[in-house]
Design a protein around this motif. Structure first.
Motif, PDB file in Angstrom:
ATOM      1  N   LYS A 291     -11.728  -1.840   1.408  1.00  0.00           N
ATOM      2  CA  LYS A 291     -10.495  -1.894   2.201  1.00  0.00           C
ATOM      3  C   LYS A 291     -10.348  -3.238   2.899  1.00  0.00           C
ATOM      4  O   LYS A 291     -11.336  -3.804   3.381  1.00  0.00           O
TER       5      LYS A 291
ATOM      6  N   VAL B  15      -9.954   4.345  -3.439  1.00  0.00           N
ATOM      7  CA  VAL B  15     -10.159   3.101  -2.681  1.00  0.00           C
ATOM      8  C   VAL B  15     -11.641   2.779  -2.704  1.00  0.00           C
ATOM      9  O   VAL B  15     -12.473   3.623  -2.405  1.00  0.00           O
TER      10      VAL B  15
ATOM     11  N   ILE C 142       0.828  -1.212   0.000  1.00  0.00           N
ATOM     12  CA  ILE C 142       0.000   0.000   0.000  1.00  0.00           C
ATOM     13  C   ILE C 142       0.861   1.262   0.000  1.00  0.00           C
ATOM     14  O   ILE C 142       0.418   2.341  -0.358  1.00  0.00           O
TER      15      ILE C 142
ATOM     16  N   VAL D  26      -4.296  -4.266  -4.313  1.00  0.00           N
ATOM     17  CA  VAL D  26      -3.098  -3.823  -3.598  1.00  0.00           C
ATOM     18  C   VAL D  26      -3.018  -4.471  -2.213  1.00  0.00           C
ATOM     19  O   VAL D  26      -4.005  -4.464  -1.461  1.00  0.00           O
TER      20      VAL D  26
ATOM     21  N   THR E 167      -6.624  -4.392  -0.615  1.00  0.00           N
ATOM     22  CA  THR E 167      -7.510  -3.238  -0.834  1.00  0.00           C
ATOM     23  C   THR E 167      -7.711  -3.080  -2.340  1.00  0.00           C
ATOM     24  O   THR E 167      -6.763  -3.212  -3.117  1.00  0.00           O
TER      25      THR E 167
ATOM     26  N   THR F 138      -2.463  -4.743   1.603  1.00  0.00           N
ATOM     27  CA  THR F 138      -2.487  -3.719   2.665  1.00  0.00           C
ATOM     28  C   THR F 138      -1.931  -4.244   3.966  1.00  0.00           C
ATOM     29  O   THR F 138      -1.649  -3.479   4.880  1.00  0.00           O
TER      30      THR F 138
ATOM     31  N   PRO G   2      -0.426   2.093  -4.808  1.00  0.00           N
ATOM     32  CA  PRO G   2      -1.450   2.938  -5.417  1.00  0.00           C
ATOM     33  C   PRO G   2      -0.855   3.987  -6.355  1.00  0.00           C
ATOM     34  O   PRO G   2      -1.395   4.272  -7.414  1.00  0.00           O
TER      35      PRO G   2
END
Ligand code: SF4
Length: 637
Positions: free
Chosen positions: A612, A609, A579, A594, A602, A596, A583
């Motif tokens: 989450k 986003v 993260i 991604v 996420t 996290t 991004p």
């Protein structure tokens, strides 16, 4: 603006030599190969073992992530262990967001890499209004944060890479310059000026992007800027998040190779979502190809340069059937050397035949034309496929379209009313030919070259056409013999990609039946078009190579996502290991997956986003649902 020594004679843009430990980068040194570990930096044993595998594969500099102080400190243990095992390869600390980690690492390793997009800034994706005065205050703030590192590097003889990434430009740069090559260059220049003020010059610069066009334009702009400011820092080349397998290799070869062919670049990193030791053979093949163009045959110089090297502008051409004009570049297959052509031969070109429906099915990667030489085809070919015959054969049967030599074209009494393809080398361009081309709305040039520096010669030919206001579409043809399939993949991606990136070419024709199967050749051709973003025929994966920050098995996850989504033509999916950088680095992806936290993912829609911390085992389905929700999903056939 000048960005290389010459467009017609290969030579390397001369840069100052920067020593990284015992390895010189720039100056008269060869182009250096480097890569990055994917292990947890706190796991000394795993990092040392991976580094050794990389070094044994040809890696000359090893980069290791140092996300915080403790990893930066552990670089000492890694270094000691490598030395103990007989390896003194220079180490590079990769830094994002943590100046303190950089300051520790700079006392241990031979080089630190800082990202000017996040060294002194936290990324919030905010648009900020700056006046000239408030911008100056920002620069002063950066100077205060960055100068301590510069002083340490100077004191310890540590080199530095100022490594700009397209995807992680600071909000400040984005607000003022936008998401542009100019913004990337300025991002590095701000840091460079601070180094110069401190009289610290052991610097290497990079301008990476996952979009090959943006990447090439940014490096060229940087060199133009350096020439203007009388600087000559060595350049580190790379395409970020290039992905894996064939796509990753083609994309890397297109971006890195285009610049090396310009004479730009002193060290390269091929970035694949694979074990890092697999990157070195690709890097070596790119360099081998460039070494072969060095002593090329003379090409007459270009007096008036009509090319767009810093922004993408496709050459304006006539529309001849589905070639040229606003059409995407065509792919032409080569069956001319085949012993026998049967309906099954066309399966390799992206066609399949349904006996039940008595119908050809056309895939997204179906060739548009095929050259069959003097063959007879006594069966129905797919209706959308244009068949090209040698001119003499075509005259007899008047089926398909003819391929003529320049001589035949100039003397022809009979020609096709639709397409006449003319095989042309640069030396064939005469006044008589250009005069005839100017008024012929059926002509398409199939260009070829025997020059070792075929890129420069074919580019010269295209420049000549532009300068003479000839709008005949051009299919870029290249013939390859006596090389492995892997080398062909790299060489053709460099040769043809370099022209397509500059907006030149309305089609491609790779003749290499000795080196590659028809099917793989077809896939290679579409891969080059996809990598240059000139024709999109498949899903694009922007996946990071992984590093010590990675929070899941990237290769396995990428394979899982690819299996579910590889039919979504044109959709760009970012698959990023963390993260912290993910991004930003996935730049222009439509959807992002991604990591996290351990086992947590996420999801992003572009830069926003949307979900989450989903459990990893549910994340691929959640991604599919997200794609469906935004209307980009289609069911597989
Ligand atoms: S995005 Fe991937 S390669 Fe980049 S820092 Fe995160 S895990 Fe490492």
């Amino acid at each position: 603006m000048k960005y290389c020594n010459s467009l017609t004679k290969y030579s390397r843009f001369f840069t100052r030599e920067v020593m990284v430990g015992n390895i010189g980068i720039g100056g008269n040194n060869p182009i250096r190969i480097q890569s990055m570990t994917t292990t947890n930096t706190m796991d000394t044993e795993a990092t040392v073992n991976e580094s050794i595998r990389m070094i044994n594969a040809g890696c000359e500099l090893v980069r290791i992530t140092a996300p915080s102080r403790k990893e930066a400190e552990n670089l000492q243990n890694i270094k000691n262990e490598l030395l103990k095992r007989g390896y003194n390869t220079p180490l590079i600390a990769d830094i994002h967001y943590t100046p303190k980690a950089a300051e520790i690492a700079a006392k241990i390793v031979e080089k630190v890499r800082v990202n000017p997009g996040n060294y002194a800034d936290k990324k919030k994706f905010e648009e900020i209004e700056y006046t000239d005065d408030s911008y100056k205050i920002e620069l002063q703030r950066i100077k205060e944060k960055f100068t301590p590192l510069v002083k340490i590097c100077k004191k310890y003889g540590t080199a530095m890479r100022i490594g700009t990434n397209h995807g992680s430009l600071s909000d400040r740069i984005l607000s003022r310059y936008g998401d542009t090559p100019k913004g990337m260059v300025e991002s590095a220049m701000e840091f460079l000026r601070i180094c110069k003020d401190e009289n610290y010059l052991e610097i290497i610069i990079s301008m990476k992007a996952s979009n090959t066009r943006v990447m090439v334009q940014a490096y060229r702009l940087l060199v133009a800027e350096m020439i203007k400011e009388k600087m000559n820092f060595p350049l580190h080349l790379g395409v970020t998040e290039a992905g894996e397998g064939e796509d990753g290799r083609i994309k890397s070869a297109v971006g890195i190779g285009t610049l090396l062919a310009d004479g730009i670049g002193d060290t390269i990193r091929v970035s694949l979502t694979e074990a890092p030791e697999f990157e070195m053979p690709v890097a070596k093949k790119i360099i081998r190809h460039i070494n072969e163009i060095k002593n090329h045959q003379k090409i007459c110089s270009l007096i008036k340069n009509p090319l767009h090297s810093f922004d993408y502008k496709k050459r304006k051409t006539n529309t001849v059937m589905n070639i040229g004009g606003k059409n995407p570049p065509i792919v032409k297959g080569d069956f001319s050397l085949k012993k026998k052509i049967t309906p099954a031969s066309f399966f390799a070109l992206g066609y399949s035949y349904s006996i039940a429906l008595d119908k050809w099915h056309i895939s997204e990667m179906a060739a548009d034309y095929v050259f069959v030489g003097d063959h007879n085809l006594d069966f129905e070919v797919p209706g959308t496929l244009g068949v090209i015959y040698n001119y003499k054969k075509w005259i007899q049967d008047k089926k398909g379209y003819p391929l003529l030599t320049v001589n035949e074209y100039l003397k022809e009494k009979v020609k096709s009313e639709k397409i006449n393809m003319i095989y042309t080398c640069f030396s064939d361009l005469s006044q008589e030919l250009t005069n005839k081309l100017k008024t012929d709305k059926t002509a398409v040039l199939l260009i070829d070259t025997n020059n070792n520096n075929g890129i420069a010669e074919q580019r010269r030919l295209l420049a000549e056409l532009i300068n003479n206001k000839i709008k005949t579409p051009v299919v870029i043809g290249r013939t390859y013999q006596k090389m492995s399939e892997q080398q062909l993949q790299i060489s053709s991606s460099v040769d043809i990609g370099a022209l397509l990136i500059d907006g030149l070419g309305d089609g491609i024709f790779i003749s290499a039946s000795e080196c590659i199967s028809d099917q793989n050749n077809n896939s290679l051709s579409f891969g080059i078009l996809q990598a240059t973003r000139t024709r999109i025929s498949k899903t694009e994966y922007i996946s990071c190579p992984s590093c010590g920050r990675t929070l899941f098995d990237l290769q396995e996850t990428t394979a899982k996502i690819r299996k579910e989504t590889d039919h979504l033509k044109g959709v760009k999916i970012g698959i990023m290991g963390c993260i912290v950088n993910g991004p930003g680095e996935m730049a222009d992806a439509d959807y992002g997956y991604v990591g996290t936290g351990p086992g947590k993912i996420t999801l992003y829609k572009e830069k926003t986003v949307v979900e989450k911390n989903i459990a990893e085992n549910e994340a691929v389905n959640a991604l599919i649902n997200l794609i469906k929700k935004h209307g980009d999903w289609i069911e597989k056939n």
